[in-house]
Scaffold this active site. Structure first.
Site, PDB file in Angstrom:
ATOM      1  N   ARG A 185     -22.463  -9.273 -46.378  1.00  0.00           N
ATOM      2  CA  ARG A 185     -21.358  -8.112 -45.150  1.00  0.00           C
ATOM      3  C   ARG A 185     -22.105  -6.830 -44.116  1.00  0.00           C
ATOM      4  O   ARG A 185     -22.744  -6.499 -44.771  1.00  0.00           O
ATOM      5  CB  ARG A 185     -20.232  -7.695 -46.115  1.00  0.00           C
ATOM      6  CG  ARG A 185     -18.984  -9.458 -46.844  1.00  0.00           C
ATOM      7  CD  ARG A 185     -18.695  -8.858 -47.030  1.00  0.00           C
ATOM      8  NE  ARG A 185     -17.257  -7.718 -46.856  1.00  0.00           N
ATOM      9  CZ  ARG A 185     -16.543  -6.973 -47.408  1.00  0.00           C
ATOM     10  NH1 ARG A 185     -16.538  -6.720 -48.546  1.00  0.00           N
ATOM     11  NH2 ARG A 185     -15.903  -6.331 -46.419  1.00  0.00           N
TER      12      ARG A 185
ATOM     13  N   SER B  53       0.839  -1.512   0.216  1.00  0.00           N
ATOM     14  CA  SER B  53       0.205  -0.330   0.367  1.00  0.00           C
ATOM     15  C   SER B  53       0.721   1.425  -0.100  1.00  0.00           C
ATOM     16  O   SER B  53       2.254   1.731   0.609  1.00  0.00           O
ATOM     17  CB  SER B  53      -1.093   0.236   0.840  1.00  0.00           C
ATOM     18  OG  SER B  53      -2.021   1.446   1.752  1.00  0.00           O
TER      19      SER B  53
END
Length: 554
Positions: free
Chosen positions: A509, A470
């Site tokens: 497509r 930390s």
């Protein structure tokens, strides 16, 4: 300077400093190697700004040891007398080890040098307007047996025995990082600043821009070889295209990306560059009969294959580790919890066995998706009509099986599956990948949230062994690996939702549905394959006070 001054000197374009005498160009600053030396290589590249535009008048400095590992050519005289830099070994005979060149109007720079001794890289520094701090990096050189390619730091140089002979090493540099968090490294799409679980992993390499570019080139080369196999292209053309496509570092990925805006996908500019890279007699056979989606979809499957194989190995390793954990703690009592509250006793071995069961399910799903990865080949509208036309209008020009024979040959070239139909708008392969990868992230996430919860200070039944630190509280040992796995698991459903949503693709497509898949699929492939996810350090059982489990269970 007044407007009436005669023959004024040009105003330097470098308006942001400071720039000192030692950072001025000098005559023959790019001639590091002796003239005519047989081992001379050319290191060259471009400098781009954050918008992808070339940066003229930037300065590139290079440093390296001599081939015999000696320190040669320190630029002492250039530092003291910048206008007399030719005295620093620039006599065409001595090796100096130091180069300094400006970029031209296109942002291009080049240095002639020799392969460094004792190391595999040449150090680089960039001075440029708008760059308040010099940019330092390295150009890595792969020797097989000579220099084959140059890579910036952050990529492991790839080795391939079939690369062509040595040539100019191309190093693109950018300052500052282009918008969107990209750092300009040729094989890495982001720096990993906000993805510590992914940065530095094998998945980072296998899903980076350079990996995708190589997969696109592999697909193009395989298509030409497949056409040669069924009589649609000369074998010499197939060999030429394969040679040109063997090394993605010879192509400008950033330039292709910028030019892709015009056509909506990177295949169009890549085909132009690949066509220019082959002999004239082979050029008509590059991308012949294919559409962009054929190549890009096939490349996506290749990237998936190259990423899933290591993932399956890691899942097997994880399963075995969990099996050992379950066996070791089959009698270690824990409190069972339902709806967040203590219920009846259970064992840690049973919990670990449950984690293993999910990992086995994930491996099965990933293996199934991996085994079904197909090539894509349909031509402009999924009819393969162009290939039939090139074959002379009948099956005879395409072998006994006609057009399907070409698709089968294409699949064999890439060791992928031959599809029953073109799947331009039939997106089962992508949907299967999305589901398998999302399940994998979730399966590992289940174990991660259990570990994070049971490692709470007030519970203390599990620990990761060596937790993370930390910035404010040095006494903490945070469950960092569980945290990273949980983060991947929480992102996966949204990525899968985009890919599953693209199943609704219109026409032969689609416009947009296909394009929406690329980034989410890459993210899905990258995150579950990152080391903290697939190779976590599983807890060895109860925390350092073994009685805590028994005490809480009573």
């Amino acid at each position: 300077m007044s407007a009436s001054a005669a023959n004024p000197l040009p105003t330097p374009s470098q308006t942001v400093g400071p720039f000192y005498g030692y950072a001025l160009p000098f005559p023959r600053g790019g001639e590091v190697a002796p003239v005519g030396h047989p081992d001379t290589i050319t290191l060259h590249g471009y400098v781009y700004d954050g918008a992808g535009q070339p940066v003229p008048d930037a300065l590139i400095e290079t440093w390296q040891p001599a081939p015999d590992c000696s320190r040669a050519g320190a630029p002492r005289i250039a530092a003291a007398r910048p206008r007399d830099g030719a005295a620093v070994g620039r006599d065409g005979v001595a090796f100096t080890g130091f180069g300094r060149v400006p970029t031209d109007a296109d942002g291009h720079w080049a240095v002639r040098t020799l392969p460094p001794g004792g190391v595999s890289y040449i150090s680089l520094a960039v001075f440029a307007r708008g760059l308040l701090h010099h940019l330092y990096t390295r150009a890595y050189l792969v020797e097989e047996p000579g220099v084959r390619a140059a890579r910036l730091a952050g990529r492991r140089p790839a080795r391939h025995a079939d690369r062509p002979e040595r040539g100019p090493a191309h190093v693109p540099l950018r300052h500052p990082a282009p918008r969107g968090g990209r750092d300009g490294l040729p094989g890495v799409r982001v720096s990993g600043l906000f993805s510590p679980g992914w940065a530095g992993s094998a998945a980072e390499e296998s899903t980076g821009d350079l990996a995708f570019l190589q997969a696109l080139l592999d697909a193009e080369a395989a298509l030409t070889r497949a056409q040669a196999a069924v009589g649609l292209a000369p074998s010499e053309a197939a060999a030429a295209v394969t040679r040109a496509a063997a090394d993605a570092t010879r192509f400008d990925a950033r330039g292709i990306a910028l030019r892709a805006r015009e056509g909506g996908n990177p295949v169009i500019p890549l085909v132009a560059d690949l066509t220019a890279a082959v002999p004239a007699d082979a050029a008509p056979y590059v991308h012949r009969g294919a559409t962009s989606q054929d190549i890009l979809d096939t490349a996506l499957m290749l990237v998936a294959e190259r990423t899933l194989d290591p993932l399956l190995t890691d899942l097997s390793r994880t399963e075995r580790a969990l099996a050992r954990l379950a066996s070791r703690h089959r009698d270690t009592v824990l409190p069972g919890r339902t709806l967040t509250q203590h219920a009846v006793p259970t064992t840690f071995g049973l919990k670990a066995a449950g984690w293993r069961s999910l990992v086995l399910d994930a491996r099965e799903r990933v293996a199934g998706a991996r085994a079904a990865l197909p090539v894509q080949l349909g031509g402009a509208a999924g009819t393969l009509a162009a290939f039939q036309a090139y074959g002379g209008g009948g099956p005879g020009g395409l072998g006994e099986r006609g057009v399907p024979g070409l698709v089968a040959a294409f699949a064999r070239e890439l060791a992928l599956v031959e599809p029953l139909l073109p799947w331009h708008t039939l997106r089962t392969p992508v949907a299967d990948l999305a589901a398998a990868l999302a399940f994998t992230a979730g399966a590992l996430g289940k174990a991660a949230v259990d570990v994070a919860t049971l490692s709470r200070t007030e519970i203390g039944e599990l620990s990761e062994g060596s937790g993370g630190g930390s910035s404010a509280m040095p006494h903490k040992a945070n469950p960092v690996r569980a945290t990273l796995i949980t983060a991947a698991a929480r992102r996966a459903p949204a990525l899968a939702a985009t890919l599953l949503g693209s199943l609704a693709a219109e026409d032969e497509r689609p416009a947009g549905a296909w394009h929406a898949e690329w980034e989410p699929l890459r993210d899905q492939l990258a995150w579950p394959a990152a080391p903290p996810v697939t190779r976590p350090r599983w807890p060895k059982g109860c925390a350092s006070t073994p009685t805590s489990c028994a005490n809480t269970s009573t």
